[in-house]
Structures are given as structure tokens and as C-alpha cells.
Design a protein around this motif. Structure first.
Motif, PDB file in Angstrom:
ATOM      1  N   GLY A 195      48.174  23.250  24.425  1.00  0.00           N
ATOM      2  CA  GLY A 195      48.427  21.902  24.915  1.00  0.00           C
ATOM      3  C   GLY A 195      49.731  21.253  24.495  1.00  0.00           C
ATOM      4  N   LEU A 196      50.598  21.953  23.784  1.00  0.00           N
ATOM      5  CA  LEU A 196      51.805  21.304  23.267  1.00  0.00           C
ATOM      6  C   LEU A 196      52.855  21.040  24.340  1.00  0.00           C
ATOM      7  CD1 LEU A 196      52.264  23.113  19.822  1.00  0.00           C
ATOM      8  CD2 LEU A 196      51.273  20.854  20.275  1.00  0.00           C
ATOM      9  N   LEU A 197      52.809  21.791  25.436  1.00  0.00           N
ATOM     10  CA  LEU A 197      53.818  21.598  26.489  1.00  0.00           C
ATOM     11  C   LEU A 197      53.714  20.225  27.142  1.00  0.00           C
ATOM     12  CD1 LEU A 197      53.950  25.023  28.413  1.00  0.00           C
ATOM     13  CD2 LEU A 197      55.457  24.184  26.598  1.00  0.00           C
ATOM     14  N   THR A 198      52.557  19.583  27.030  1.00  0.00           N
ATOM     15  CA  THR A 198      52.377  18.285  27.680  1.00  0.00           C
ATOM     16  C   THR A 198      52.394  17.120  26.690  1.00  0.00           C
ATOM     17  OG1 THR A 198      49.983  18.659  27.620  1.00  0.00           O
ATOM     18  CG2 THR A 198      51.125  19.185  29.667  1.00  0.00           C
ATOM     19  N   GLN A 199      52.695  17.392  25.424  1.00  0.00           N
ATOM     20  CA  GLN A 199      52.714  16.317  24.425  1.00  0.00           C
ATOM     21  C   GLN A 199      54.073  15.617  24.333  1.00  0.00           C
ATOM     22  OE1 GLN A 199      49.807  15.195  23.033  1.00  0.00           O
ATOM     23  NE2 GLN A 199      49.170  16.701  24.558  1.00  0.00           N
ATOM     24  N   GLY A 200      55.095  16.238  24.889  1.00  0.00           N
ATOM     25  CA  GLY A 200      56.414  15.620  24.914  1.00  0.00           C
ATOM     26  C   GLY A 200      56.802  15.295  26.349  1.00  0.00           C
ATOM     27  N   SER A 201      58.074  15.338  26.641  1.00  0.00           N
ATOM     28  CA  SER A 201      58.543  15.123  28.005  1.00  0.00           C
ATOM     29  C   SER A 201      58.162  16.327  28.858  1.00  0.00           C
ATOM     30  CB  SER A 201      60.060  14.946  28.025  1.00  0.00           C
ATOM     31  OG  SER A 201      60.551  14.983  29.352  1.00  0.00           O
ATOM     32  N   TRP A 202      57.532  16.079  29.990  1.00  0.00           N
ATOM     33  CA  TRP A 202      57.086  17.170  30.853  1.00  0.00           C
ATOM     34  C   TRP A 202      58.264  17.965  31.412  1.00  0.00           C
ATOM     35  CZ3 TRP A 202      52.904  14.256  34.234  1.00  0.00           C
ATOM     36  CH2 TRP A 202      51.825  13.911  33.400  1.00  0.00           C
ATOM     37  N   ASN A 203      59.432  17.355  31.419  1.00  0.00           N
ATOM     38  CA  ASN A 203      60.592  18.004  32.033  1.00  0.00           C
ATOM     39  C   ASN A 203      61.491  18.700  31.018  1.00  0.00           C
ATOM     40  OD1 ASN A 203      59.909  16.954  34.636  1.00  0.00           O
ATOM     41  ND2 ASN A 203      60.695  14.968  33.966  1.00  0.00           N
ATOM     42  N   ASN A 204      61.072  18.696  29.743  1.00  0.00           N
ATOM     43  CA  ASN A 204      61.933  19.267  28.714  1.00  0.00           C
ATOM     44  C   ASN A 204      61.103  20.010  27.669  1.00  0.00           C
ATOM     45  OD1 ASN A 204      64.210  19.736  27.018  1.00  0.00           O
ATOM     46  ND2 ASN A 204      63.646  17.933  25.813  1.00  0.00           N
ATOM     47  N   ASP A 206      61.022  21.442  24.352  1.00  0.00           N
ATOM     48  CA  ASP A 206      61.788  21.358  23.115  1.00  0.00           C
ATOM     49  C   ASP A 206      61.264  22.416  22.136  1.00  0.00           C
ATOM     50  OD1 ASP A 206      63.042  20.727  20.761  1.00  0.00           O
ATOM     51  OD2 ASP A 206      62.714  18.564  20.911  1.00  0.00           O
ATOM     52  N   GLU A 207      61.853  23.606  22.201  1.00  0.00           N
ATOM     53  CA  GLU A 207      61.389  24.733  21.385  1.00  0.00           C
ATOM     54  C   GLU A 207      61.449  24.405  19.896  1.00  0.00           C
ATOM     55  OE1 GLU A 207      63.300  28.941  20.215  1.00  0.00           O
ATOM     56  OE2 GLU A 207      62.770  28.794  22.353  1.00  0.00           O
ATOM     57  N   LYS A 208      62.522  23.769  19.468  1.00  0.00           N
ATOM     58  CA  LYS A 208      62.695  23.462  18.050  1.00  0.00           C
ATOM     59  C   LYS A 208      61.554  22.571  17.545  1.00  0.00           C
ATOM     60  CE  LYS A 208      66.020  21.433  14.774  1.00  0.00           C
ATOM     61  NZ  LYS A 208      65.188  20.272  14.339  1.00  0.00           N
ATOM     62  N   THR A 209      61.240  21.538  18.288  1.00  0.00           N
ATOM     63  CA  THR A 209      60.182  20.611  17.886  1.00  0.00           C
ATOM     64  C   THR A 209      58.827  21.298  17.879  1.00  0.00           C
ATOM     65  OG1 THR A 209      61.396  18.688  18.721  1.00  0.00           O
ATOM     66  CG2 THR A 209      59.016  18.435  18.452  1.00  0.00           C
ATOM     67  N   ILE A 210      58.567  22.098  18.903  1.00  0.00           N
ATOM     68  CA  ILE A 210      57.296  22.819  18.972  1.00  0.00           C
ATOM     69  C   ILE A 210      57.169  23.784  17.799  1.00  0.00           C
ATOM     70  CG2 ILE A 210      55.998  24.562  20.267  1.00  0.00           C
ATOM     71  CD1 ILE A 210      56.839  23.120  22.830  1.00  0.00           C
ATOM     72  N   PHE A 211      58.229  24.480  17.468  1.00  0.00           N
ATOM     73  CA  PHE A 211      58.186  25.419  16.340  1.00  0.00           C
ATOM     74  C   PHE A 211      57.972  24.688  15.014  1.00  0.00           C
ATOM     75  CE2 PHE A 211      60.461  29.454  18.113  1.00  0.00           C
ATOM     76  CZ  PHE A 211      59.499  29.529  19.101  1.00  0.00           C
ATOM     77  N   GLU A 212      58.514  23.483  14.903  1.00  0.00           N
ATOM     78  CA  GLU A 212      58.291  22.694  13.685  1.00  0.00           C
ATOM     79  C   GLU A 212      56.814  22.294  13.566  1.00  0.00           C
ATOM     80  OE1 GLU A 212      61.055  19.499  14.062  1.00  0.00           O
ATOM     81  OE2 GLU A 212      62.773  20.684  13.340  1.00  0.00           O
ATOM     82  N   ILE A 213      56.189  21.978  14.695  1.00  0.00           N
ATOM     83  CA  ILE A 213      54.749  21.677  14.707  1.00  0.00           C
ATOM     84  C   ILE A 213      53.971  22.919  14.284  1.00  0.00           C
ATOM     85  CG2 ILE A 213      52.769  21.179  16.197  1.00  0.00           C
ATOM     86  CD1 ILE A 213      54.434  18.710  15.630  1.00  0.00           C
ATOM     87  N   LEU A 214      54.342  24.059  14.837  1.00  0.00           N
ATOM     88  CA  LEU A 214      53.656  25.304  14.497  1.00  0.00           C
ATOM     89  C   LEU A 214      53.840  25.657  13.025  1.00  0.00           C
ATOM     90  CD1 LEU A 214      54.417  27.504  17.651  1.00  0.00           C
ATOM     91  CD2 LEU A 214      52.432  26.060  17.186  1.00  0.00           C
ATOM     92  N   LEU A 245      53.362  31.623  26.868  1.00  0.00           N
ATOM     93  CA  LEU A 245      53.070  32.865  26.159  1.00  0.00           C
ATOM     94  C   LEU A 245      54.332  33.443  25.523  1.00  0.00           C
ATOM     95  CD1 LEU A 245      50.822  34.797  25.415  1.00  0.00           C
ATOM     96  CD2 LEU A 245      51.233  36.029  27.557  1.00  0.00           C
ATOM     97  N   GLU A 246      55.449  33.357  26.227  1.00  0.00           N
ATOM     98  CA  GLU A 246      56.721  33.852  25.696  1.00  0.00           C
ATOM     99  C   GLU A 246      57.147  33.043  24.470  1.00  0.00           C
ATOM    100  OE1 GLU A 246      61.413  34.262  27.111  1.00  0.00           O
ATOM    101  OE2 GLU A 246      59.857  33.820  28.596  1.00  0.00           O
ATOM    102  N   LEU A 247      56.953  31.722  24.545  1.00  0.00           N
ATOM    103  CA  LEU A 247      57.319  30.838  23.442  1.00  0.00           C
ATOM    104  C   LEU A 247      56.494  31.154  22.193  1.00  0.00           C
ATOM    105  CD1 LEU A 247      59.204  28.313  23.042  1.00  0.00           C
ATOM    106  CD2 LEU A 247      57.177  26.921  23.488  1.00  0.00           C
ATOM    107  N   ILE A 248      55.181  31.294  22.385  1.00  0.00           N
ATOM    108  CA  ILE A 248      54.289  31.579  21.265  1.00  0.00           C
ATOM    109  C   ILE A 248      54.562  32.977  20.696  1.00  0.00           C
ATOM    110  CG2 ILE A 248      51.883  31.953  20.619  1.00  0.00           C
ATOM    111  CD1 ILE A 248      52.708  29.029  20.923  1.00  0.00           C
ATOM    112  N   SER A 249      54.800  33.935  21.563  1.00  0.00           N
ATOM    113  CA  SER A 249      55.083  35.302  21.105  1.00  0.00           C
ATOM    114  C   SER A 249      56.366  35.341  20.284  1.00  0.00           C
ATOM    115  CB  SER A 249      55.192  36.245  22.304  1.00  0.00           C
ATOM    116  OG  SER A 249      53.965  36.308  23.009  1.00  0.00           O
ATOM    117  N   LYS A 250      57.339  34.551  20.704  1.00  0.00           N
ATOM    118  CA  LYS A 250      58.610  34.468  19.961  1.00  0.00           C
ATOM    119  C   LYS A 250      58.349  33.925  18.561  1.00  0.00           C
ATOM    120  CE  LYS A 250      63.230  32.377  20.192  1.00  0.00           C
ATOM    121  NZ  LYS A 250      64.151  31.518  21.004  1.00  0.00           N
ATOM    122  N   TYR A 251      57.506  32.906  18.467  1.00  0.00           N
ATOM    123  CA  TYR A 251      57.204  32.331  17.157  1.00  0.00           C
ATOM    124  C   TYR A 251      56.453  33.323  16.268  1.00  0.00           C
ATOM    125  CZ  TYR A 251      55.538  29.195  13.537  1.00  0.00           C
ATOM    126  OH  TYR A 251      55.284  28.624  12.307  1.00  0.00           O
TER     127      TYR A 251
END
Length: 274
Positions: A195-204, A206-214, A245-251
Motif C-alpha cells: 500500500g505504500l504507492l498510494t500514501q504519497g503523491s499518486w503521480n510520483n 519516491d523510491e528514497k522515501t519508500i526505502f526509508e520507511i522500509l 515488485l521491482e521496487l521491493i525486490s531492489k530493496y
């Protein structure tokens, strides 16, 4: 093996599904197992857990029927009236439906304090007696309720949906971090990385922010209490399945193969008894 621990199915009804507003055009339609099955081969998904999206007994029956017809649905999280005086009988009746692994109430749509009401607490307590899990769905500003809930029912098996919905629009995460830290102290609560893709701007994205949450979630819960989920099709508002899936796999590259297997399937299998 990959088990997606958080997938929804629905036959779109503009009245029942009023939460899907007109700015959510991409999900204002039917989403059924045949639609999700397209992702199975493309993304090497082995199965999923179907989670309620409507607050009705009919929703639970709908998901049970879908799971019986589609074997990649390994379990369902239904809805049940936690405050009903017939709750005990309903739970007994559901014992024959082995695909039902637990229940959820959309508490993010309720007032702060809802989960702490005596009749709701009694209902969640009854789930434990029948070995059912409970998915906690709350907004960031409601997370203190989850902390208090675990204090009152420390032995219940809980899982926190969508990392507790951190507000990635404002990035004001002080209280979120404090409450997540408290929650994670109880070994009976897991956390869905979903669900993290919809917690920020739907049009952006932000890999850095998501990785910081993770980083914070993995630090608090550890690799054995985090599970992979997508929140499909809601996540389509902020991206697509392959991207997530690509984002999570990268992390996850930083973890061993065995740890990655725990995250992508093993932990979900254990928590939900799939």
C-alpha cells in the motif's frame, strides 16, 4: 515462491463502493480473479490472500466462493460483525470454511477509539479462541489505538496493513515512528509491506522515501515478521504491479536468499497458516 498477502476482488457497485471516488477512474470497475491471474505468470506469483473490501457477511461469502474456484487464492480475510450477539455462533459456523484465515474491519473509516470500544474488544478477543487472525487497518493518526489494542489483547495474532499508512505527503512521521516502535515490541504482530504507492503523491514514486520507511519497518519488526503484499488493485492508483515488485525486490537485495524467501512467502504462510 511469492505469496501476495493483500489482494482485493470486487464487482464494482458505485453505491456500495462509494469510497472509490470519481478521481479513481482506474479502479472504478470490476476486479476479479481472472484479472489478477494475468500477474501470476508475468511476475512469478504463486498465490495470494484475498482481503475484504466491503463490510458485509455477503463479502465473506463472495471471497470464499472465489477461493474455491481459484486455487491460487490460498486464504481469505473476511469481514464479521465484531459487535454482534451472534458472533460466537458465526465463528463456529466458519470453522468448516478452512480458507478463512482471519477477519478485518475497515477501522480507518471509523472514529479514533473504535477498536478500543468494549464490544469491539470482546469481538476481537473471540477471534483468538478460534485461532483467527485480525488485520489492523488504520490511518497514521489512529495508530495509538493499535498500541492500546495490543496492550489489552497481547496474545491475539495481529497484522498491520500497509505499514500503518505513513503519511508520505507531509512526511510528518514522528508519531508514526513512535507508535510503530511500540507495536513491534509485541511478537504477535506482523507488518504488511503493502500500500505504500498510494500514501504519497499518486503521480510520483519516491523510491528514497519508500526505502526509508522500509528501513524503519524492517529495523523494528525484523525479517521474520514482515510480509509482502501489493494492495492490488488499489495500488494501481499510484503505479503498477511490476513496478511495485521491482521496487521491493531492489530493496530486498541486501538480504540473503533465505531471508528473501521468508519475506516473499514464508512469513505469510506461517502467519495465516496457508
Amino acid at each position: 515462491m511469492i505469496i501476495d498477502s493483500h489482494v482485493h476482488f470486487w464487482k464494482f457497485d458505485p453505491i456500495r463502493d462509494a469510497w472509490i471516488t470519481k478521481d479513481m477512474t482506474v479502479i472504478r470497475k470490476d476486479f476479479l480473479p481472472e484479472d489478477f491471474s494475468l500477474y501470476l505468470n508475468e511476475n512469478s506469483i504463486n498465490g495470494c490472500v484475498a482481503v475484504q473490501a466491503d463490510q458485509s457477511d455477503e463479502e465473506t461469502a463472495f471471497l470464499v466462493n472465489l477461493a474455491k474456484e481459484n486455487h491460487f487464492i490460498k486464504g481469505i480475510i473476511g469481514w464479521i460483525d465484531l459487535t454482534s450477539d451472534k458472533l460466537e455462533q458465526s465463528l463456529k459456523n466458519y470453522q468448516s470454511e478452512k480458507l478463512i484465515k482471519g477477519f478485518r474491519h475497515i477501522a480507518e473509516g471509523e472514529e479514533i477509539g473504535f477498536l478500543l470500544q468494549k464490544n469491539v474488544l470482546n469481538g476481537i478477543s473471540a477471534l483468538h479462541q478460534y485461532a483467527y487472525t485480525f488485520d489492523i487497518l488504520l490511518r497514521q493518526d489512529q495508530l495509538l489505538d493499535a498500541v492500546k489494542l495490543l496492550e489489552k489483547l497481547p496474545d491475539q495474532s495481529f497484522i498491520l496493513d500497509h505499514c500503518g499508512k505513513p503519511d508520505l505527503k507531509t512526511n510528518d512521521l514522528k508519531d508514526w515512528k513512535s507508535n510503530i516502535s511500540e507495536l513491534a515490541k509485541n511478537p504477535n504482530i506482523y507488518c504488511k509491506i503493502s500500500g505504500l504507492l498510494t500514501q504519497g503523491s499518486w503521480n510520483n514514486i519516491d523510491e528514497k522515501t519508500i526505502f526509508e520507511i522500509l528501513d524503519f519497518i524492517f529495523l523494528q519488526f525484523g525479517i521474520k515478521r514482515v510480509v509482502f503484499g501489493s494492495d492490488w488493485p488499489v495500488m494501481l492508483l499510484g503505479g503498477n504491479y511490476a513496478l511495485w515488485l521491482e521496487l521491493i525486490s531492489k530493496y530486498l537485495i541486501q538480504f540473503s536468499k533465505e531471508e528473501q524467501e521468508l519475506f516473499f512467502s514464508g512469513n505469510a504462510v506461517k502467519f495465516y497458516n496457508l
